[in-house]
Motif scaffolding. Structure first.
Motif, PDB file in Angstrom:
ATOM      1  N   ILE A  57      43.876  -4.914  39.244  1.00  0.00           N
ATOM      2  CA  ILE A  57      44.992  -4.448  38.407  1.00  0.00           C
ATOM      3  C   ILE A  57      45.834  -3.412  39.163  1.00  0.00           C
ATOM      4  N   ARG A  72      39.903  -1.316  33.559  1.00  0.00           N
ATOM      5  CA  ARG A  72      41.199  -1.834  34.014  1.00  0.00           C
ATOM      6  C   ARG A  72      42.157  -0.745  34.479  1.00  0.00           C
ATOM      7  N   ARG A  94      34.262 -13.218  36.212  1.00  0.00           N
ATOM      8  CA  ARG A  94      35.382 -13.454  37.113  1.00  0.00           C
ATOM      9  C   ARG A  94      36.463 -12.427  36.744  1.00  0.00           C
ATOM     10  N   SER A  95      36.788 -11.588  37.726  1.00  0.00           N
ATOM     11  CA  SER A  95      37.663 -10.453  37.424  1.00  0.00           C
ATOM     12  C   SER A  95      38.890 -10.451  38.320  1.00  0.00           C
ATOM     13  N   VAL A  96      39.882  -9.724  37.848  1.00  0.00           N
ATOM     14  CA  VAL A  96      41.128  -9.661  38.602  1.00  0.00           C
ATOM     15  C   VAL A  96      41.480  -8.192  38.828  1.00  0.00           C
ATOM     16  N   THR A 120      40.173  -2.992  37.490  1.00  0.00           N
ATOM     17  CA  THR A 120      39.689  -4.372  37.497  1.00  0.00           C
ATOM     18  C   THR A 120      39.438  -4.809  36.050  1.00  0.00           C
ATOM     19  N   ALA A 169      38.713 -14.175  26.330  1.00  0.00           N
ATOM     20  CA  ALA A 169      38.634 -14.784  27.671  1.00  0.00           C
ATOM     21  C   ALA A 169      37.672 -15.964  27.624  1.00  0.00           C
ATOM     22  N   GLU A 201      48.255  -7.459  36.305  1.00  0.00           N
ATOM     23  CA  GLU A 201      47.334  -8.185  37.188  1.00  0.00           C
ATOM     24  C   GLU A 201      47.958  -8.398  38.563  1.00  0.00           C
ATOM     25  N   HIS A 259      41.192 -12.237  42.802  1.00  0.00           N
ATOM     26  CA  HIS A 259      39.966 -12.418  42.017  1.00  0.00           C
ATOM     27  C   HIS A 259      38.696 -12.022  42.755  1.00  0.00           C
ATOM     28  N   PRO A 283      38.174  -8.190  33.361  1.00  0.00           N
ATOM     29  CA  PRO A 283      37.568  -9.526  33.311  1.00  0.00           C
ATOM     30  C   PRO A 283      38.607 -10.583  32.925  1.00  0.00           C
ATOM     31  N   GLN A 284      38.513 -11.741  33.555  1.00  0.00           N
ATOM     32  CA  GLN A 284      39.431 -12.842  33.191  1.00  0.00           C
ATOM     33  C   GLN A 284      38.688 -13.976  32.524  1.00  0.00           C
ATOM     34  N   SER A 285      37.449 -14.199  32.984  1.00  0.00           N
ATOM     35  CA  SER A 285      36.611 -15.211  32.331  1.00  0.00           C
ATOM     36  C   SER A 285      35.152 -14.916  32.662  1.00  0.00           C
TER      37      SER A 285
END
Ligand code: FAD
Ligand code: SF4
Ligand code: SF4
Length: 480
Positions: A366, A320, A362-364, A347, A249, A381, A386, A349-351
Motif C-alpha cells: 500500500i 494497511r 495473498r497481500s498487496v 500491506t 475478499a 494499492e 503482491h 490482504p487481497q485474498s
C-alpha cells in the motif's frame, strides 16, 4: 509548593520493572511489577505541579493528577486514594490499560527534553495499595431510595454508573448476556494487560454494595426493553459494540480464519478455567501455527501477543497504514515487537488461499495517498506488489459495529445514528425513549475504558436529575 516536587531534572523517568520478553512469552501474567512505595514517591515527585495541568485536561475523567502526585510524593497514600477515587471508579484499571501515551502522559508538559511523569503507574500504585490496606470499602448510601434503575451491560460503563447510582441510594440491577461481570474487561482484554482478579474484586465490591446482577440474561431474548422499563424507574443501555467488521475478499470463509474477539474470548475463558471446545480442538488456539493478524488497533495487538503466549510458530501483524498512523497504542506495539511479533506495515490482504483450510494470505503493498475528509491519508494499492504470507490461523481485527438494537430490543422507536450507535441528547444522555439512557461504546462506537467510565458517571448524574425531577413533579401533583 512542596519542596519535594519538581524533581524531573535530577530524577529520570522510571517505569515499574518490566519482565523480560523471554519470560513474558511463557505466561499470561501482567508484564509490569508494582512500584515500591519509595519509587512511587520518587516518580511522583518529578511532577512540576503545572498551573494549567495539561495531563488533567487530556484525561477524560479530568483526574486531579497534580494533587494526587503531590500526596504520593509526600507518602500520604490514603489521601491520594481518596482524591483519585473521587473522579474515577476504577483507577487501578485505567492506570493499567489507558493508552497514556495518547492521553495524560502524552500531554504532560514537563520541560522539553525530559520524559513525562509516569502518571498511569502511580495511579495504579495508589489504588492497588488501597486494596491491600483495606481502604476500598463497599458503598453504604446515606439513605436508601425507593426508585430502581436497570442497567443493560456489566462492562465498565454499566459498572461505573451502577456504583455512582448506589452511592446516591438507588436500587440497581444489572442485566448481562455473559456469565461473568466485566464486559470486555473480562472477555476481551487479556490477562497480560489486566489480570482478571482486578476486575473480579470490583465485582465483589459491587455485590457487597447491594448491586444485583442478572447474568446470562440476554436483553432482547430473555427479557424485553419494554419489560425493563416497567420494572425500573429508569433504564441505562451500556451494551457495547460487538458486531465484528469483516473483510470482503475471496477465500475469507476458509476454515482457519476467525474473528479476533472469538479468539480472545476463547483464550480468556480457557485462562479462567472454562472448558472451551474451540480452544481444545485447536480451531481457536495458536499453538504451533503461523498466525497472521489483520488490523492495527488494540484488539490486533492483544491477538498477536496472545498468539505468542500460546506458542505460535510465527506471528505477523498485517496493517494497511504505517506505524505512525495506526490506531493502537505505540506502547503496545513496542511490547509486541519485544515479544517477537513481526509487523508488516503498509500491506493489506487481497485474498485468502488454501484448499481445505487457509494456507496463505495473498497481500498487496500500500501507498498512503492524499488525506481524506477525516484528515487521514487514503491507502492506495501498489500495482504488481503482491506477496503471499504463510498462515494456518488468520485473525480478523478490523473493528466493531453496533448490533441493530431497535430490532434486537423490539423497540422500533429507539433512535440510532447513521453508524448504528444509540442516538442520545448529549445534555440529558437520554435516548429517544423517555427514561432510557445510554452510555459507553454503544453511544461512542468502539472506544476506551476510560471513556466508558466517564460516560457511566455522567449518565448516573443525568438519571439522578431525571428521577429527582420526576419525584418532584409527582409531589406537586399530589399537593394539588
Ligand atoms: P463493554 O465492555 O463491551 O460491555 C458491554 C456489556 O454489555 C457486555 O458485558 C455484554 O455482554 C453486555 N451486553 C451486550 N448486549 C447485551 C444484551 N442484549 N443483553 C444483555 N447484555 C448485553 N480500552 C482501553 O482503554 N484500553 C485497552 O487496552 C483496551 N483494549 C481492548 C482490547 C480489546 C480486545 C477490545 C475489544 C477492546 C479494548 N478496549 C480497550 C476498549 C474497551 O474495552 C471498551 O471501550 C470498553 O470495554 C467499553 O465499555 P462498555 O461498558 O461500553 O462496553
Ligand atoms: Fe491517565 Fe487514564 Fe488515569 Fe486519566 S484515567 S490519568 S488518562 S491513566
Ligand atoms: Fe505534573 Fe506533567 Fe501534569 Fe504538569 S502535566 S502537572 S508536570 S504530570
Amino acid at each position: 509548593m512542596a519542596e519535594r516536587m519538581l524533581k524531573f531534572v535530577g530524577t529520570p523517568q522510571a517505569m515499574p520493572g518490566k519482565r523480560a520478553p523471554a519470560e513474558r512469552r511463557r505466561d499470561f501474567r501482567e508484564i509490569y511489577a508494582e512500584y515500591a512505595r519509595e519509587k512511587a514517591a520518587e516518580q511522583a515527585a518529578r511532577c512540576s505541579q503545572c498551573g494549567v495541568p495539561f495531563c488533567q485536561v487530556h484525561c477524560p475523567l479530568h483526574n486531579n493528577i497534580p494533587d494526587w502526585l503531590k500526596l504520593t510524593a509526600e507518602g500520604r497514600i490514603d489521601e491520594a486514594y481518596e482524591l483519585s477515587s473521587a473522579t474515577n471508579n476504577f483507577p487501578e484499571i485505567c492506570g493499567r490499560i489507558c493508552p497514556q501515551d495518547r492521553l495524560c502522559e502524552g500531554n504532560c508538559v514537563i520541560e522539553k527534553g525530559f520524559d513525562s511523569v509516569t502518571i498511569g503507574s502511580v495511579e495504579k500504585f495508589i489504588t492497588d495499595t488501597a486494596w491491600e490496606q483495606g481502604w476500598v470499602k463497599p458503598i453504604q448510601p446515606r439513605r436508601e431510595r425507593r426508585e430502581s434503575v436497570g442497567i443493560v451491560g456489566a462492562g465498565p460503563a454499566g459498572l461505573a454508573a451502577a456504583e455512582q447510582l448506589r452511592r446516591k441510594g438507588y436500587q440497581v440491577a444489572i442485566y448481562d448476556r455473559y456469565d461473568r461481570v466485566g464486559g470486555l474487561l473480562i472477555y476481551g482484554i487479556p490477562n497480560f494487560k489486566l489480570e482478571k482478579e482486578i476486575v473480579q474484586r470490583r465485582e465483589k465490591l459491587l455485590r457487597e454494595s447491594k448491586v444485583t446482577f442478572h447474568l446470562e440474561c440476554d436483553v432482547g431474548r430473555d427479557v424485553n426493553l419494554s419489560e425493563l422499563r416497567q420494572r425500573h424507574d429508569a433504564v441505562l443501555v451500556a451494551s457495547g459494540v460487538y458486531k465484528a467488521r469483516d473483510i470482503a475478499a475471496p477465500g475469507v470463509g476458509l476454515p482457519g480464519i476467525a474473528p479476533a474477539l472469538d479468539y480472545l474470548t476463547a483464550s480468556n475463558r480457557h485462562g479462567l478455567g472454562d472448558k472451551v471446545a474451540d480452544f481444545d480442538s485447536g480451531a481457536l488456539n495458536a499453538k504451533g501455527k503461523h498466525v497472521v493478524v489483520v488490523g492495527g488497533g488494540d484488539t490486533a495487538m492483544d491477538c498477536v501477543r496472545t498468539a505468542v503466549r500460546q506458542g505460535a510458530k510465527s506471528v505477523k501483524c498485517l496493517y494497511r497504514r504505517d506505524r505512525a498512523n495506526m490506531p493502537g497504542s505505540q506502547r503496545e506495539v513496542k511490547h509486541a515487537e519485544e515479544e517477537g511479533v513481526e509487523f508488516i506495515w503498509l500491506t493489506a490482504p487481497q485474498s485468502f488461499l488454501g484448499k481445505t483450510k487457509v494456507s496463505h494470505v495473498r497481500s498487496v503493498r500500500i501507498h498512503l495517498g492524499m488525506p481524506d475528509a477525516s484528515g487521514r491519508q487514503t491507502p492506495q494499492e501498489i500495482a504488481n506488489s503482491h506477496v503471499n504470507v504463510e498462515a494456518d490461523l488468520v485473525l480478523k481485527a478490523l473493528g466493531f459495529d453496533p448490533e441493530d438494537l431497535p430490532a434486537l430490543f423490539a423497540a422500533p422507536d429507539l433512535g440510532i445514528t447513521g453508524w448504528g450507535t444509540l442516538k442520545i441528547d448529549w445534555r440529558s444522555m437520554m435516548t429517544s425513549l423517555d427514561g432510557v439512557f445510554a452510555a459507553g461504546d454503544i453511544v461512542r462506537g468502539a472506544s476506551l475504558v476510560v471513556w466508558a467510565v466517564r460516560d457511566g458517571r455522567d449518565a448516573a448524574e443525568r438519571i439522578h436529575s431525571y428521577l429527582t425531577a420526576k419525584a418532584q413533579a409527582a409531589l406537586a401533583v399530589a399537593a394539588e
